[in-house]
Enzyme design. Sequence first.
Site, PDB file in Angstrom:
ATOM      1  N   HIS A  34     -20.786 -70.740 -60.566  1.00 19.78           N
ATOM      2  CA  HIS A  34     -20.167 -71.307 -61.758  1.00 19.78           C
ATOM      3  C   HIS A  34     -19.261 -72.458 -61.310  1.00 19.78           C
ATOM      4  O   HIS A  34     -18.592 -72.366 -60.276  1.00 19.78           O
ATOM      5  CB  HIS A  34     -19.353 -70.229 -62.477  1.00 19.78           C
ATOM      6  CG  HIS A  34     -18.745 -70.674 -63.759  1.00 19.78           C
ATOM      7  ND1 HIS A  34     -17.604 -71.443 -63.804  1.00 19.78           N
ATOM      8  CD2 HIS A  34     -19.114 -70.466 -65.051  1.00 19.78           C
ATOM      9  CE1 HIS A  34     -17.293 -71.683 -65.064  1.00 19.78           C
ATOM     10  NE2 HIS A  34     -18.195 -71.099 -65.843  1.00 19.78           N
ATOM     11  N   ASP A  42     -16.332 -73.642 -62.081  1.00 23.77           N
ATOM     12  CA  ASP A  42     -14.928 -73.337 -61.803  1.00 23.77           C
ATOM     13  C   ASP A  42     -14.780 -72.468 -60.562  1.00 23.77           C
ATOM     14  O   ASP A  42     -13.855 -72.654 -59.763  1.00 23.77           O
ATOM     15  CB  ASP A  42     -14.291 -72.624 -63.002  1.00 23.77           C
ATOM     16  CG  ASP A  42     -14.194 -73.515 -64.225  1.00 23.77           C
ATOM     17  OD1 ASP A  42     -14.025 -74.737 -64.059  1.00 23.77           O
ATOM     18  OD2 ASP A  42     -14.298 -72.990 -65.346  1.00 23.77           O
ATOM     19  N   LYS A  43     -15.670 -71.521 -60.387  1.00 24.59           N
ATOM     20  CA  LYS A  43     -15.602 -70.659 -59.202  1.00 24.59           C
ATOM     21  C   LYS A  43     -15.999 -71.420 -57.944  1.00 24.59           C
ATOM     22  O   LYS A  43     -15.472 -71.151 -56.848  1.00 24.59           O
ATOM     23  CB  LYS A  43     -16.495 -69.430 -59.400  1.00 24.59           C
ATOM     24  CG  LYS A  43     -15.817 -68.345 -60.194  1.00 24.59           C
ATOM     25  CD  LYS A  43     -14.751 -67.662 -59.342  1.00 24.59           C
ATOM     26  CE  LYS A  43     -13.482 -67.490 -60.126  1.00 24.59           C
ATOM     27  NZ  LYS A  43     -12.299 -67.383 -59.317  1.00 24.59           N
ATOM     28  N   GLU A  57      -6.602 -78.566 -54.550  1.00 22.28           N
ATOM     29  CA  GLU A  57      -7.284 -78.483 -55.841  1.00 22.28           C
ATOM     30  C   GLU A  57      -8.621 -79.210 -55.754  1.00 22.28           C
ATOM     31  O   GLU A  57      -8.740 -80.226 -55.059  1.00 22.28           O
ATOM     32  CB  GLU A  57      -6.432 -79.144 -56.939  1.00 22.28           C
ATOM     33  CG  GLU A  57      -4.972 -78.755 -56.936  1.00 22.28           C
ATOM     34  CD  GLU A  57      -4.724 -77.365 -57.484  1.00 22.28           C
ATOM     35  OE1 GLU A  57      -5.653 -76.794 -58.087  1.00 22.28           O
ATOM     36  OE2 GLU A  57      -3.594 -76.858 -57.327  1.00 22.28           O
ATOM     37  N   GLU A  90      -1.525 -81.160 -52.147  1.00 22.58           N
ATOM     38  CA  GLU A  90      -0.468 -81.393 -51.162  1.00 22.58           C
ATOM     39  C   GLU A  90      -0.687 -80.465 -49.973  1.00 22.58           C
ATOM     40  O   GLU A  90      -0.764 -79.250 -50.141  1.00 22.58           O
ATOM     41  CB  GLU A  90       0.917 -81.129 -51.767  1.00 22.58           C
ATOM     42  CG  GLU A  90       1.291 -82.079 -52.896  1.00 22.58           C
ATOM     43  CD  GLU A  90       0.620 -81.725 -54.201  1.00 22.58           C
ATOM     44  OE1 GLU A  90       0.087 -82.642 -54.864  1.00 22.58           O
ATOM     45  OE2 GLU A  90       0.584 -80.538 -54.547  1.00 22.58           O
ATOM     46  N   LYS A 146     -23.058 -66.041 -65.654  1.00 24.28           N
ATOM     47  CA  LYS A 146     -21.858 -65.333 -66.119  1.00 24.28           C
ATOM     48  C   LYS A 146     -22.264 -64.047 -66.817  1.00 24.28           C
ATOM     49  O   LYS A 146     -23.411 -63.879 -67.255  1.00 24.28           O
ATOM     50  CB  LYS A 146     -21.025 -66.208 -67.041  1.00 24.28           C
ATOM     51  CG  LYS A 146     -21.762 -66.772 -68.239  1.00 24.28           C
ATOM     52  CD  LYS A 146     -20.826 -67.538 -69.177  1.00 24.28           C
ATOM     53  CE  LYS A 146     -20.114 -68.677 -68.504  1.00 24.28           C
ATOM     54  NZ  LYS A 146     -19.232 -69.426 -69.437  1.00 24.28           N
ATOM     55  N   PHE A 170     -31.328 -71.805 -69.987  1.00 23.18           N
ATOM     56  CA  PHE A 170     -30.155 -72.122 -69.173  1.00 23.18           C
ATOM     57  C   PHE A 170     -30.672 -72.773 -67.890  1.00 23.18           C
ATOM     58  O   PHE A 170     -30.651 -72.175 -66.827  1.00 23.18           O
ATOM     59  CB  PHE A 170     -29.371 -70.847 -68.897  1.00 23.18           C
ATOM     60  CG  PHE A 170     -28.044 -71.037 -68.178  1.00 23.18           C
ATOM     61  CD1 PHE A 170     -27.538 -72.287 -67.857  1.00 23.18           C
ATOM     62  CD2 PHE A 170     -27.276 -69.924 -67.833  1.00 23.18           C
ATOM     63  CE1 PHE A 170     -26.334 -72.449 -67.206  1.00 23.18           C
ATOM     64  CE2 PHE A 170     -26.068 -70.052 -67.178  1.00 23.18           C
ATOM     65  CZ  PHE A 170     -25.596 -71.313 -66.869  1.00 23.18           C
ATOM     66  N   ASP A 209     -21.022 -78.708 -66.708  1.00 22.32           N
ATOM     67  CA  ASP A 209     -19.637 -78.451 -67.108  1.00 22.32           C
ATOM     68  C   ASP A 209     -18.746 -78.712 -65.900  1.00 22.32           C
ATOM     69  O   ASP A 209     -18.952 -78.116 -64.837  1.00 22.32           O
ATOM     70  CB  ASP A 209     -19.502 -76.995 -67.571  1.00 22.32           C
ATOM     71  CG  ASP A 209     -18.152 -76.687 -68.177  1.00 22.32           C
ATOM     72  OD1 ASP A 209     -17.384 -77.630 -68.435  1.00 22.32           O
ATOM     73  OD2 ASP A 209     -17.861 -75.497 -68.393  1.00 22.32           O
ATOM     74  N   ALA A 210     -17.770 -79.585 -66.046  1.00 20.56           N
ATOM     75  CA  ALA A 210     -16.890 -79.896 -64.921  1.00 20.56           C
ATOM     76  C   ALA A 210     -16.186 -78.634 -64.431  1.00 20.56           C
ATOM     77  O   ALA A 210     -15.776 -77.781 -65.222  1.00 20.56           O
ATOM     78  CB  ALA A 210     -15.851 -80.944 -65.328  1.00 20.56           C
ATOM     79  N   ARG A 226      -9.147 -72.261 -63.054  1.00 20.56           N
ATOM     80  CA  ARG A 226      -9.382 -72.162 -64.499  1.00 20.56           C
ATOM     81  C   ARG A 226      -9.896 -70.784 -64.921  1.00 20.56           C
ATOM     82  O   ARG A 226      -9.937 -70.473 -66.099  1.00 20.56           O
ATOM     83  CB  ARG A 226     -10.355 -73.248 -64.952  1.00 20.56           C
ATOM     84  CG  ARG A 226     -10.372 -73.441 -66.453  1.00 20.56           C
ATOM     85  CD  ARG A 226     -10.802 -74.813 -66.880  1.00 20.56           C
ATOM     86  NE  ARG A 226     -12.083 -75.217 -66.351  1.00 20.56           N
ATOM     87  CZ  ARG A 226     -12.603 -76.431 -66.538  1.00 20.56           C
ATOM     88  NH1 ARG A 226     -11.931 -77.339 -67.240  1.00 20.56           N
ATOM     89  NH2 ARG A 226     -13.776 -76.749 -66.022  1.00 20.56           N
ATOM     90  N   LYS A 227     -10.279 -69.949 -63.977  1.00 22.67           N
ATOM     91  CA  LYS A 227     -10.795 -68.624 -64.323  1.00 22.67           C
ATOM     92  C   LYS A 227      -9.785 -67.545 -63.896  1.00 22.67           C
ATOM     93  O   LYS A 227     -10.125 -66.583 -63.220  1.00 22.67           O
ATOM     94  CB  LYS A 227     -12.155 -68.400 -63.658  1.00 22.67           C
ATOM     95  CG  LYS A 227     -13.290 -69.132 -64.369  1.00 22.67           C
ATOM     96  CD  LYS A 227     -13.608 -68.480 -65.704  1.00 22.67           C
ATOM     97  CE  LYS A 227     -14.732 -69.173 -66.455  1.00 22.67           C
ATOM     98  NZ  LYS A 227     -14.329 -70.434 -67.074  1.00 22.67           N
ATOM     99  N   LYS A 240      -3.893 -71.978 -52.584  1.00 23.59           N
ATOM    100  CA  LYS A 240      -2.455 -71.921 -52.329  1.00 23.59           C
ATOM    101  C   LYS A 240      -2.158 -71.020 -51.136  1.00 23.59           C
ATOM    102  O   LYS A 240      -2.644 -69.890 -51.069  1.00 23.59           O
ATOM    103  CB  LYS A 240      -1.718 -71.393 -53.553  1.00 23.59           C
ATOM    104  CG  LYS A 240      -1.839 -72.292 -54.777  1.00 23.59           C
ATOM    105  CD  LYS A 240      -1.141 -71.695 -55.979  1.00 23.59           C
ATOM    106  CE  LYS A 240      -1.260 -72.608 -57.201  1.00 23.59           C
ATOM    107  NZ  LYS A 240      -0.624 -72.010 -58.401  1.00 23.59           N
ATOM    108  N   LYS A 289       3.437 -69.695 -51.734  1.00 22.26           N
ATOM    109  CA  LYS A 289       3.381 -69.864 -53.184  1.00 22.26           C
ATOM    110  C   LYS A 289       3.336 -68.483 -53.823  1.00 22.26           C
ATOM    111  O   LYS A 289       2.346 -67.759 -53.717  1.00 22.26           O
ATOM    112  CB  LYS A 289       2.151 -70.662 -53.601  1.00 22.26           C
ATOM    113  CG  LYS A 289       2.276 -72.170 -53.480  1.00 22.26           C
ATOM    114  CD  LYS A 289       2.222 -72.653 -52.071  1.00 22.26           C
ATOM    115  CE  LYS A 289       2.131 -74.183 -51.996  1.00 22.26           C
ATOM    116  NZ  LYS A 289       2.246 -74.661 -50.602  1.00 22.26           N
ATOM    117  N   ASP A 341       3.008 -67.615 -56.794  1.00 23.85           N
ATOM    118  CA  ASP A 341       1.928 -67.444 -57.764  1.00 23.85           C
ATOM    119  C   ASP A 341       0.849 -66.532 -57.185  1.00 23.85           C
ATOM    120  O   ASP A 341       0.290 -65.687 -57.889  1.00 23.85           O
ATOM    121  CB  ASP A 341       1.285 -68.794 -58.106  1.00 23.85           C
ATOM    122  CG  ASP A 341       2.100 -69.609 -59.077  1.00 23.85           C
ATOM    123  OD1 ASP A 341       2.929 -69.019 -59.791  1.00 23.85           O
ATOM    124  OD2 ASP A 341       1.913 -70.832 -59.128  1.00 23.85           O
TER     125      ASP A 341
END
Length: 392
Positions: free
Chosen positions: A18, A20-21, A46, A59, A176, A241, A249-250, A255-256, A276, A280, A282
């Site tokens: 996918h 995003d993945k 990123e 960074e 998915k 599909f 899809d960008a 995002r997931k 990260k 971090k 997060d």
Amino acid sequence: MAIPQHKLVTAESVTEGHPDKLADRISDSVLDAILAQDPAARVAAEAILTTGLALIAGEITTRTYVDLQAIVRDTVREVGYVDAAYGFDADHSAVLIAINEQSPDIAVGVDRAFDADSGDDDDLLGAGDQGMMFGYACDETRELMPLPIMLAHALVRRLAEVRKEGVLPYLRPDGKAQVTVAYDGERPVAVDAVVLSAQHHPDVELAILRADLLREVITPVMPEGFLGAATRIHINPTGRFVQGGPQADAGLTGRKIVVDTYGGAAPHGGGAFSGKDPTKVDRSASYFARYVAKHVVAAGLARRCQVQLAYAIGVARPVGMFVETFGTGTLSDRHLERALANVFDARPAAIIRQLDLRRPIYRATSAYGHFGRPEFSWERLDRLEDLRAAVT
């Protein structure tokens, strides 16, 4: 037999192909390559992916050098984008790099915390940002995870397996899954619905694809007795599909995030994980919150447990720890909070040391969830006796 009309809970997951993945995997591959040579590096990598293009931004402060172009292309190739006809592939797509060093305004707070006058070295590493992080555990699966997200991960993992092993050679990397589970009170009793979408070669017949995916993917991963005549199954519901991945899809790192955690059964918090380094919070504090919550459930202190941590940038000690057991605890949540604070040190340096996070372990997290997988250190249950002693 009809599925009882009880609470329905849904979760989704996506394959490593996918978009995003794939972006998450590239970011974590960059992180791992740097940590393998420089464990003290600061990394926030990123990726954005689209037709014919991968842009790597962020960074990074490190004493080593890694070939970012090669890392991106190798990662894309490994996932399965190897044909220019896909609109995005390892050998023909452009790779652009836009990397800066970590902001000195952030670095000064991380390197020396504002409350670093205690004489304790763990107070010298402040949180890399403000924010709140959540961890969750429940007793409905052996992994102490919500059943819907574990089933969704199992489906897309199996989808990737049958593609890579040549069982269903017409499949392509994108895909998915979504699973809806029926609950009787707090107990999962049946699978109400399954949605599975798989990218495929244009020449495969839809009827064959649907029969193959039901036989080779859905049926093998569903728990015994949970899949029945009343279960609604939707396989490639649009019927086609073919175009997928970054061409369709960008893709974007981070995002997931609900796929990464608990499928919506618990809050996520303020930030994504992939790309990260462990300074971090997060990432590292979310792992630690899961570690704490899992101990609570495994120790028999609650059937469900949610742990929230909160930090201020540059400050080592959390500004808050909040525990919620949803009425399932054997003692009050406030009593449990005090016990957890005595057993589990949630300062960033202590988290990194306890979970051994300055290692190249993150690429494996980039698909199929960060939690409920025994290979990760935050899934260990090595403080159970300490916790039980603290609540007596």
